[in-house]
Every structure is written in structure tokens, then in C-alpha cells.
Design a protein around this motif. Structure first.
Motif, mmCIF file in Angstrom:
data_model
loop_
_atom_site.group_PDB
_atom_site.id
_atom_site.type_symbol
_atom_site.label_atom_id
_atom_site.label_comp_id
_atom_site.label_asym_id
_atom_site.label_seq_id
_atom_site.Cartn_x
_atom_site.Cartn_y
_atom_site.Cartn_z
ATOM 1 N N GLY A 242 0.943 -1.720 -0.394
ATOM 2 C CA GLY A 242 0.130 0.081 -0.301
ATOM 3 C C GLY A 242 0.622 1.257 0.140
ATOM 4 O O GLY A 242 -0.400 2.189 0.148
ATOM 5 N N ILE A 243 2.088 1.058 -0.452
ATOM 6 C CA ILE A 243 3.184 2.136 -0.229
ATOM 7 C C ILE A 243 3.142 2.622 -2.005
ATOM 8 O O ILE A 243 3.344 2.106 -2.793
ATOM 9 N N ALA A 244 2.268 4.339 -2.144
ATOM 10 C CA ALA A 244 2.620 4.318 -3.821
ATOM 11 C C ALA A 244 3.830 4.583 -4.041
ATOM 12 O O ALA A 244 4.863 5.032 -3.455
ATOM 13 N N ARG A 245 4.048 4.901 -5.527
ATOM 14 C CA ARG A 245 4.945 4.489 -6.605
ATOM 15 C C ARG A 245 5.451 5.981 -5.990
ATOM 16 O O ARG A 245 7.311 6.136 -5.671
ATOM 17 N N GLU A 246 4.589 6.934 -6.190
ATOM 18 C CA GLU A 246 5.208 8.558 -5.390
ATOM 19 C C GLU A 246 5.808 8.532 -4.105
ATOM 20 O O GLU A 246 6.342 9.795 -4.341
ATOM 21 N N ARG A 247 5.873 7.341 -3.131
ATOM 22 C CA ARG A 247 6.083 7.968 -2.151
ATOM 23 C C ARG A 247 7.648 6.627 -2.033
ATOM 24 O O ARG A 247 7.976 6.667 -1.120
ATOM 25 N N ILE A 248 7.833 6.358 -3.371
ATOM 26 C CA ILE A 248 9.636 5.378 -3.233
ATOM 27 C C ILE A 248 10.195 6.535 -3.771
ATOM 28 O O ILE A 248 10.217 6.557 -4.374
ATOM 29 N N ALA A 249 11.281 6.564 -3.179
ATOM 30 C CA ALA A 249 13.117 6.962 -4.035
ATOM 31 C C ALA A 249 13.852 5.414 -3.893
ATOM 32 O O ALA A 249 13.415 4.652 -2.668
#
Length: 349
Positions: A242-249
Motif C-alpha cells: 500500500g505504499i504508492a510509487r510516488e512515495r518511493i525513492a
């Protein structure tokens, strides 16, 4: 049946904007070609240099990931280079010898980095140098929480450098707006759940092994592709949680379970990692590979080498740069981007 995987590494990066040259992660660099690699699970690997305009239908998913503009990350603009300042609240940091183990000193230096222009300040309470031993959660919290709380209260954007779920929870509650995990949320069985519930963005780093063992004969079939595969798998796990790609680096983890040659290959091929569709963080500040290239330098003597690698990263589109010397890194990036701006103007004229 043999499985085949495809990778695209942007090549021919330029500031010249041409219709047939797509923008890398929304700009400012465009790329005219890609190094197109195909790898099969039997170990065979083929590379070709292909014009971007000649990429076929099977390349489109990778190409879309390369060109998709990146959203802001923890409130930081991803269309230009930014600097993350390092504050190690530890007695045994490789880079500063424990100078910021005192919370007041750590807060003072974090504020100075923020005022100097750091986009975010990364606070950590456990050394991850080769051979370092883990720190109990309660001790790590005792070290970092006063620093995170005070910096956040004074308006500083703070990330927490930890892989312990309880530390992540407490740091977010204390004001941290991002999580920087050297284990890519593998180091604690609760980490995925905690990050998903927190709502804050996360940086996933690659490391082969653990700090205690990572430099004992690290090996890869192809270091850049192997790191890419690991990070892609961890991104998928985050999405499932449930962690959106926009929240990932992502961070390829220079120096973490890599030889000198591995580190140089990763730095040279950094543009490959834009194919993950996420912003990239590069952490090369004062690392030992600089001494391997330039002589037996003490960590604080590795500033010029750090700047060279930082600029090489930005030339490959890396958005975030984790450094100990904020003033110097910002100065170098500001001069580089000013020169770039002239190049862009010349292309328009």
C-alpha cells in the motif's frame, strides 16, 4: 522455459531539447539513445545501443518509467538537484568520529545545514560503516529522537536513517517527514507495515549482506542489473503493502557490499535506475572508494572526490545527493546548473 528480462539505460544525455529525444524523468536532460540490455535466467546477457526513437513496443513500459516526470518527494522538487545533509548521532561514525554524538551539537549542525540550503537533514543513530555492530532500538531512539524533535520544531525537513520499525514509528511521530532505510525495508519484519501506515515517503537502498559482513568478497553477475532487480522487487513489495510509487525513492547503495570496480560501474550506469520510475538518492560522501582511487585519505580529506562523484551523479539525472559537506556540494551543483542553463539557452537560440 527461459525467462528474459529487458533493461534500458539512457545514453547520449544532453540539454538539447529535440522532438525525437525524450526527457529523462521530466528533465532537464534528454537522451538520444539507450543501452538496451536483455538478460536471460540462463546467464546470457546482450547489450545494444539503440536510438530512443527506434525503441519497439516491448520497450515501452521501461521507456515510460524513464520519462515520467517525478512528483515532489517529501516536499522536495525533483526537477533540479537537491542536497540531503548527514547528521550522525553516533559515537563511531566513519566520517566524523562521533563529533555529533551530543544531541545539542547534532541539532546545531543540522540547523546550520538547513540554513545553508539543504533540502532535508538525515538523522541517524546507528553507524553503518563496514563492521559496525547493531544498536538496540531503545538506545537508537534515545540518540535520535531529541534531534529529530527539535529540528522539526524549528522548521527543518528531517528524514530518519534507520531500519528498525519502532525507531521509524517514533521518529515520524517526532516530526520526521521521510524514512531512509539501508535495508530497503528488509531489516525488520514490521517495517513495510509501519511505513505504509505512516504516510511518509521512503528511500530504499541496496546493500549486499549487512554492515558486519558486506565487504567480505561481494560478488555480482552484473552489479548494475543485479542492484536494479533487487530494488525493483522491493518496490513491488512496497506497492503490495500500500505504499504508492510516488512515495518511493531508490539508492543503489554505493559502498554497501561493493568493490571499487562495482562502485565505479554503478556510478557510471546511474541513469539505468531511472527505469524504476522513482527519484534517485546518491550517497557517496567521503566513502572509501575515493581513497582507493586517490590515495590513503582520511574521510574528511575526501571532499574533492565527493564533489566529483556528486556532479557525475547529477549529469546522469540523480535528483538527491546525500552529503556531509552541504555548503561545498551546493556550491558545486549551483555552478554546474548555471553552466547547464547557458547550454540550454544556446540550444534555444
Amino acid at each position: 522455459m527461459t525467462q528474459r528480462k529487458l533493461y534500458l539505460q539512457p545514453d547520449g544525455l544532453s540539454l538539447e531539447q529535440q522532438s525525437e529525444s525524450p526527457l529523462l524523468a521530466g528533465g532537464p536532460y534528454s537522451f538520444s539513445h539507450c543501452i538496451r540490455a536483455t538478460r536471460e535466467d540462463n546467464g546470457s546477457l546482450r547489450r545494444d545501443r539503440v536510438a530512443a526513437k527506434a525503441l519497439g513496443p516491448e520497450d515501452q513500459a521501461r521507456l515510460e518509467a524513464l520519462v515520467k516526470p517525478r512528483a515532489t518527494f517529501a516536499g522536495i522538487d525533483m526537477t533540479r538537484p537537491s542536497v540531503m545533509g548527514v547528521v550522525n548521532v553516533t559515537p563511531d561514525s566513519f566520517s566524523d568520529g562521533g563529533q555529533r554524538f551530543d544531541a545539542d551539537k547534532a541539532i546545531e549542525d543540522g540547523l546550520a545545514m538547513w540554513k545553508a540550503g539543504a533540502a532535508i537533514v538525515d538523522v541517524g543513530g546507528e553507524s553503518t560503516r563496514p563492521g559496525a555492530e547493531p544498536v538496540p532500538d531503545e538506545e537508537e531512539k534515545r540518540r535520535v529522537l531529541p534531534v529529530v524533535r527539535e529540528l522539526s520544531a524549528q522548521g527543518v525537513r528531517v528524514s530518519i536513517d534507520s531500519y528498525h520499525a519502532s525507531v521509524l514509528e517514533a521518529a515520524v511521530e517526532a516530526g520526521a517527514v521521510a524514512i531512509n532505510d539501508i535495508t530497503a525495508l528488509c531489516g525488520d519484519p514490521r517495517s513495510l507495515e509501519v511505513v505504509a501506515a505512516s504516510g511518509v515517503p521512503v528511500i530504499l537502498m541496496h546493500m549486499q549482506g549487512r554492515p558486519q559482513t558486506m565487504q567480505k568478497s561481494p560478488s555480482y553477475d552484473d552489479v548494475a542489473l543485479d542492484v536494479f532487480d533487487f530494488l525493483e522487487e522491493r518496490i513491488h513489495r512496497c506497492l503490495e503493502a500500500g505504499i504508492a510509487r510516488e512515495r518511493i525513492a531508490v539508492d543503489p547503495g554505493v559502498g554497501f557490499g561493493k568493490t571499487l570496480q562495482h562502485n565505479l560501474e554503478l556510478l557510471n550506469r546511474l541513469a539505468l535506475f531511472h527505469g524504476l520510475g522513482c527519484p534517485i538518492l546518491l550517497g557517496i560522501s567521503r566513502k572509501s572508494f575515493i581513497s582507493h582511487l586517490c590515495g590513503k585519505l582520511e574521510p574528511k580529506e575526501r571532499g574533492p572526490g565527493t564533489l566529483a562523484a556528486t556532479l557525475a551523479g547529477w549529469a546522469r539525472g540523480v535528483q538527491m545527493h546525500r552529503v556531509h559537506d552541504v555548503d561545498e556540494a551546493l556550491q558545486a551543483l549551483q555552478v554546474w546548473t548555471a553552466i547547464d542553463a547557458c547550454a540550454q539557452q544556446d540550444a534555444v537560440d
